[in-house]
Every structure is written in C-alpha cells, then in structure tokens.
Design a protein around this motif. Structure first.
Motif, mmCIF file in Angstrom:
data_model
loop_
_atom_site.group_PDB
_atom_site.id
_atom_site.type_symbol
_atom_site.label_atom_id
_atom_site.label_comp_id
_atom_site.label_asym_id
_atom_site.label_seq_id
_atom_site.Cartn_x
_atom_site.Cartn_y
_atom_site.Cartn_z
ATOM 1 N N ARG A 21 0.932 -1.305 0.034
ATOM 2 C CA ARG A 21 -0.045 0.124 0.115
ATOM 3 C C ARG A 21 0.765 1.258 -0.272
ATOM 4 O O ARG A 21 0.518 2.255 -0.774
ATOM 5 N N HIS A 22 1.815 1.248 0.604
ATOM 6 C CA HIS A 22 2.851 2.195 0.865
ATOM 7 C C HIS A 22 3.324 2.625 -0.645
ATOM 8 O O HIS A 22 3.730 3.772 -1.191
ATOM 9 N N ASN A 35 -1.871 13.933 3.042
ATOM 10 C CA ASN A 35 -2.724 13.027 3.892
ATOM 11 C C ASN A 35 -1.941 11.625 3.857
ATOM 12 O O ASN A 35 -1.778 11.132 4.853
ATOM 13 N N ASP A 36 -1.440 11.270 2.578
ATOM 14 C CA ASP A 36 -0.900 10.035 2.401
ATOM 15 C C ASP A 36 0.508 9.959 3.207
ATOM 16 O O ASP A 36 0.763 9.080 3.981
ATOM 17 N N GLU A 37 1.341 11.060 3.245
ATOM 18 C CA GLU A 37 2.351 11.092 3.944
ATOM 19 C C GLU A 37 2.381 11.015 5.440
ATOM 20 O O GLU A 37 3.126 10.410 6.060
ATOM 21 N N TYR A 42 2.023 4.780 9.958
ATOM 22 C CA TYR A 42 2.574 3.450 9.981
ATOM 23 C C TYR A 42 4.074 3.245 10.367
ATOM 24 O O TYR A 42 3.975 2.010 11.192
ATOM 25 N N CYS A 43 4.904 4.050 10.012
ATOM 26 C CA CYS A 43 6.325 3.622 10.524
ATOM 27 C C CYS A 43 6.303 3.802 12.085
ATOM 28 O O CYS A 43 6.945 2.683 12.666
ATOM 29 N N HIS A 44 5.698 4.693 12.789
ATOM 30 C CA HIS A 44 5.845 4.778 14.180
ATOM 31 C C HIS A 44 5.116 3.374 14.714
ATOM 32 O O HIS A 44 5.838 2.969 15.520
ATOM 33 N N GLU A 45 3.983 3.199 14.244
ATOM 34 C CA GLU A 45 3.370 2.084 14.866
ATOM 35 C C GLU A 45 4.103 0.795 14.589
ATOM 36 O O GLU A 45 4.182 -0.244 15.545
ATOM 37 N N GLU A 46 4.550 0.412 13.472
ATOM 38 C CA GLU A 46 5.361 -0.753 13.230
ATOM 39 C C GLU A 46 6.466 -0.806 13.860
ATOM 40 O O GLU A 46 7.252 -1.968 14.518
ATOM 41 N N LEU A 47 7.233 0.268 14.058
ATOM 42 C CA LEU A 47 8.691 0.231 14.564
ATOM 43 C C LEU A 47 8.600 -0.188 16.312
ATOM 44 O O LEU A 47 9.338 -0.731 16.914
ATOM 45 N N LEU A 48 7.471 0.425 16.760
ATOM 46 C CA LEU A 48 7.146 0.287 18.253
ATOM 47 C C LEU A 48 6.651 -1.026 18.559
ATOM 48 O O LEU A 48 7.211 -1.680 19.584
ATOM 49 N N LEU A 71 -2.304 2.202 7.121
ATOM 50 C CA LEU A 71 -1.969 1.453 5.784
ATOM 51 C C LEU A 71 -2.824 0.241 5.849
ATOM 52 O O LEU A 71 -2.633 -0.707 4.941
ATOM 53 N N GLY A 72 -3.675 0.410 6.538
ATOM 54 C CA GLY A 72 -4.598 -0.994 6.365
ATOM 55 C C GLY A 72 -5.553 -1.259 5.593
ATOM 56 O O GLY A 72 -6.190 -2.417 5.284
ATOM 57 N N GLY A 73 -5.864 -0.330 4.741
ATOM 58 C CA GLY A 73 -6.791 -0.319 3.377
ATOM 59 C C GLY A 73 -6.277 -0.272 2.121
ATOM 60 O O GLY A 73 -5.062 0.063 1.964
ATOM 61 N N PRO A 74 -6.901 -0.227 1.132
ATOM 62 C CA PRO A 74 -6.374 0.024 -0.281
ATOM 63 C C PRO A 74 -6.288 1.546 -0.464
ATOM 64 O O PRO A 74 -6.333 2.550 0.227
#
Length: 262
Positions: free
Chosen positions: A56-57, A155-157, A163-169, A251-254
C-alpha cells in the motif's frame, strides 16, 4: 523579504522551473514505489502480514508520481531528466541509507533486521516528506490544481509516518529497540546532510532558470545552511522519536485513487 510562499510561487509560475520541480518529485515518488513493491515481495515468512501495508505504501508513492506527471501534462509540459545532484532518493542509497537496490533486485527473502532497517529509513524520510507537504499545504491549499494534489499527498505522507511509528514500536516491543534507535540515528544524520546538498542543488538550478540575482541566491543558500546547522545541533532528534500515532493501522486499506486533472 524572501518567503517560502514567494519562492514557491516563482517556481510554479514559470514553465521550466515547474517542469523541473515536478520531474524531481515524480522521479523520487516512482523510485519509492519500486522500492516498496520489492520489499513487500521479499518480506520474511514470519512478517507476511506486513506485506500488504508495504505494498500500500508503494501504491501511494506510485500514485504521487502519477499526480506530478498529470500536473505537467495539464500545462502541456513533458518531464525532464533529473540531475544527479538533485536525486534525493538515489543519493540516500549511495550513502548507505535504507536497503541497497542490488539486494532488492534479487529474489532472496529479507530478514527481520532488513525490515527494521527499511522501517527506520522510512520513518526518517517520511518525517521530511510530511513536513514538506504541510508547508505546501499551508501556502497552496487553495491553489486550483496544486491544492488538490497537495491535500491528497499530505494526507498520505501523514499515514505513512503513522504506519512507521506503529510498526517500529511493535518491533521495539519484540526486542529490536537497540537496533531501531541506532539505525534511526544513522539514517537521520545522513538524511540531513543529503537534504542540505539536494536543497542547495535544486535552488541553484532554479536560480539559473529564473535568473535570480546573486544576492537572492546567497540568501537562499544561507537559509539552507542555517536549517542544516539547526538540524545538526539537535533538530534531527525529531526524526528518531517514536510514539503511538493517533492514526492506527493507517495503511490497513487500499490506496485511494489519484484525482483527475482535466
């Protein structure tokens, strides 16, 4: 007195400078799209749930590239070749930041450490992208064409950064905290140097196109060097902090479609 809005308006109002601006932006977004697609295809078996978010990214980055090409097409312009010294994405790779393109071109699966490296690199560069788009949004949200593009990309950025914050945590909680902090610091310190050099190169090119007087060029260059000094003295730390984002599963959707520019 020079202002960010005034400089941007000069660049946007001239076909040749606008052409270079959009070409640089489109090239960087396309490169980011390719990198994310390859990473999504190579994630390790125990991280397959992350692959759709990485894809998605990449789809978002591809969309941004199409938006900049559409803005060029509407003005009857064609993209130009991006000067090497203005190629932010490629210069970051040259400095060893992120995953090497040779690695991504292979079919060997990535390791979890590779994924952490990718996310740390993205957390730093998406911070920059989010800030840049917010600056454009502040000044050009009401622009008839650029406004729609800026709103969507901004909005996308912000989604990418969340997403980066959440996954890195998540990876930090799994025991990768030391690696994450070391990689974030390395990425941030390299990124601020590359961003300074690219900014100077872009402003130099724009100065030639727009025939800016030497005084104006010196003032703009001084501003870029002052920004680097601020970041080198501690401003870089904003790029390495981690906190749970308000936007969860961003980034959980299309990917959303690109707007039309008739």
């Amino acid at each position: 007195m020079l202002s960010a809005r005034g400089v941007f308006e000069e660049i946007l109002d001239n076909d040749e400078s606008f052409r270079l601006f959009c070409s640089i932006a489109a090239s960087g977004e396309a490169q980011g799209g390719w990198e994310n697609r390859r990473i999504a295809a190579l994630v390790p078996a125990d991280e397959t749930a992350l692959a759709p978010k990485i894809a998605r990214h990449g789809a978002d980055e591809d969309k941004h590239g199409r938006i900049f090409h559409a803005l060029l097409k509407k003005r009857g312009l064609r993209p130009v070749e991006v000067p090497h010294e203005t190629d932010y994405t490629m210069l970051l790779e040259k400095h060893g930041i992120g995953l090497a393109h040779e690695q991504l071109k292979s079919d060997l699966p990535l390791t979890v450490r590779d994924v952490v490296t990718y996310l740390a690199h993205s957390r730093v560069t998406e911070q920059r992208a989010s800030e840049q788009m917010r600056l454009l949004l502040k000044n050009f949200a009401d622009h008839p064409d650029l406004g729609r593009a800026v709103r969507m990309i901004s909005n996308d950025e912000d989604n990418h950064l969340a997403y980066c914050h959440e996954e890195l945590l998540r990876f930090a909680a799994a025991g990768h905290g030391h690696t994450i902090q070391r990689t974030l610091r390395e990425c941030a310190l390299a990124e601020i140097r590359v961003y300074r050099d690219v900014s100077l190169a872009v402003m130099d090119r724009m100065g030639h196109i727009l025939a800016w007087p030497h005084t104006k060029r010196r003032v703009l260059a001084a501003g870029i060097h002052a920004m680097y000094a601020f970041e080198r003295m501690g401003g870089w730390r904003r790029m390495v902090s981690l906190k749970l984002p308000e936007r969860r599963d961003a980034l959980g959707g299309p990917a959303t479609p690109a707007p039309e520019f008739a």
